[in-house]
Design a protein around this motif. Structure first.
Motif, mmCIF file in Angstrom:
data_model
loop_
_atom_site.group_PDB
_atom_site.id
_atom_site.type_symbol
_atom_site.label_atom_id
_atom_site.label_comp_id
_atom_site.label_asym_id
_atom_site.label_seq_id
_atom_site.Cartn_x
_atom_site.Cartn_y
_atom_site.Cartn_z
ATOM 1 N N ASP A 78 -20.356 -12.989 32.362
ATOM 2 C CA ASP A 78 -21.737 -12.649 32.192
ATOM 3 C C ASP A 78 -22.430 -12.212 30.673
ATOM 4 O O ASP A 78 -22.969 -12.844 31.255
ATOM 5 C CB ASP A 78 -21.860 -11.385 33.617
ATOM 6 C CG ASP A 78 -24.196 -10.762 33.516
ATOM 7 O OD1 ASP A 78 -24.717 -12.007 33.803
ATOM 8 O OD2 ASP A 78 -24.066 -9.980 32.950
ATOM 9 N N ARG A 114 -21.952 -21.365 44.260
ATOM 10 C CA ARG A 114 -22.824 -19.998 44.007
ATOM 11 C C ARG A 114 -22.908 -18.616 42.758
ATOM 12 O O ARG A 114 -23.930 -18.111 42.759
ATOM 13 C CB ARG A 114 -23.316 -19.750 45.288
ATOM 14 C CG ARG A 114 -23.997 -20.750 46.002
ATOM 15 C CD ARG A 114 -24.555 -19.969 47.576
ATOM 16 N NE ARG A 114 -23.278 -19.773 48.722
ATOM 17 C CZ ARG A 114 -22.485 -20.200 49.333
ATOM 18 N NH1 ARG A 114 -22.923 -21.916 49.592
ATOM 19 N NH2 ARG A 114 -21.942 -20.117 49.868
ATOM 20 N N ASN A 115 -21.669 -18.808 42.734
ATOM 21 C CA ASN A 115 -21.327 -17.620 42.411
ATOM 22 C C ASN A 115 -21.379 -17.908 40.918
ATOM 23 O O ASN A 115 -21.970 -16.925 39.744
ATOM 24 C CB ASN A 115 -19.388 -17.327 41.865
ATOM 25 C CG ASN A 115 -19.536 -16.305 43.662
ATOM 26 O OD1 ASN A 115 -20.220 -15.767 44.326
ATOM 27 N ND2 ASN A 115 -17.860 -16.590 43.953
ATOM 28 N N GLN A 118 -25.325 -18.117 39.993
ATOM 29 C CA GLN A 118 -25.981 -16.942 39.844
ATOM 30 C C GLN A 118 -25.838 -15.950 38.883
ATOM 31 O O GLN A 118 -26.589 -15.962 38.680
ATOM 32 C CB GLN A 118 -25.152 -16.111 41.596
ATOM 33 C CG GLN A 118 -25.867 -14.829 41.751
ATOM 34 C CD GLN A 118 -25.776 -14.221 42.276
ATOM 35 O OE1 GLN A 118 -24.487 -13.803 42.896
ATOM 36 N NE2 GLN A 118 -26.614 -13.180 43.538
ATOM 37 N N THR A 119 -24.434 -15.655 38.318
ATOM 38 C CA THR A 119 -24.177 -15.458 37.478
ATOM 39 C C THR A 119 -24.281 -15.906 35.557
ATOM 40 O O THR A 119 -24.834 -15.032 35.586
ATOM 41 C CB THR A 119 -22.254 -15.596 37.229
ATOM 42 O OG1 THR A 119 -21.660 -14.769 38.471
ATOM 43 C CG2 THR A 119 -21.858 -14.503 36.136
ATOM 44 N N GLN A 121 -27.410 -17.397 36.282
ATOM 45 C CA GLN A 121 -28.825 -17.114 36.471
ATOM 46 C C GLN A 121 -28.847 -18.414 35.723
ATOM 47 O O GLN A 121 -30.892 -18.395 34.946
ATOM 48 C CB GLN A 121 -29.226 -16.260 35.203
ATOM 49 C CG GLN A 121 -29.265 -14.610 35.794
ATOM 50 C CD GLN A 121 -29.112 -14.143 34.750
ATOM 51 O OE1 GLN A 121 -30.621 -13.995 34.091
ATOM 52 N NE2 GLN A 121 -29.170 -12.790 35.002
ATOM 53 N N GLU A 123 -29.919 -22.329 37.671
ATOM 54 C CA GLU A 123 -29.738 -23.004 39.227
ATOM 55 C C GLU A 123 -28.664 -23.828 39.672
ATOM 56 O O GLU A 123 -27.867 -24.385 39.078
ATOM 57 C CB GLU A 123 -30.776 -24.527 39.625
ATOM 58 C CG GLU A 123 -32.386 -24.309 39.060
ATOM 59 C CD GLU A 123 -32.567 -22.771 40.380
ATOM 60 O OE1 GLU A 123 -32.844 -23.371 41.713
ATOM 61 O OE2 GLU A 123 -33.437 -22.743 40.334
#
Length: 158
Positions: A78, A114-115, A118-119, A121, A123
């Motif tokens: 992140d 997914r992880n 998501q981290t 930001q 798709e």
């Protein structure tokens, strides 16, 4: 557009959890490292940092710094995303591969995707993760550790 290439390797160790792509995978051993030793996320971070000419994870997050002891690699990922955002870079896509003789990783790939998506930001369709064995060759085949490779495409959004 800018491309980046990342590579990381960690040795197996007892009394450690096996974390790959932010997923805690049941296994008899984990990976040795200063952080959570998530070899996949480390390779991805190096690809992203390299594409942006920002050094590597050792430069940005040195293992001599106690603040990174045991830290989740997704937290560091992140921070890399924030650095890229600040410089005006967007992520086009990431393609990665984990080389591990054991354990079998196929059941965990989608959660890893997914992880990471998501981290970062982005798709999930922008994140590819593959897993392979080394047919019992080399340090991976001898069950001494796991390696990961990643490539990425960054897009200058300035």
């Amino acid at each position: 557009m800018r491309i980046g290439n990342g590579y990381d390797v960690h040795a197996f160790a007892t009394d450690r959890r096996l974390i790959l792509g932010g997923v805690d995978i049941p296994h008899t051993m984990g990976l040795l490292g200063h952080s959570d030793a998530d070899v996949l996320v480390h390779a991805i971070m190096d690809a992203l940092l390299g594409a942006a000419a920002m050094g590597d994870i050792g430069y940005q997050f040195p293992d001599s710094d106690v603040q990174y002891k045991g830290i989740s690699s997704l937290v560091l990922l992140d921070r890399v995303r924030q650095m890229l955002d600040a410089e005006g870079y967007g992520i086009g896509n990431i393609d990665s591969i984990i080389a591990a003789q054991q354990p079998k990783l196929a059941p965990y790939i989608e959660e890893m995707r997914r992880n990471i998506a998501q981290t970062l930001q982005v798709e999930i369709s922008q994140i590819s993760i593959k897993a392979t064995t080394t047919e019992k060759l080399g340090f991976v085949g001898r069950l001494e550790g796991i390696e990961a490779h990643a490539v990425c495409l960054l897009v200058d959004q300035k």
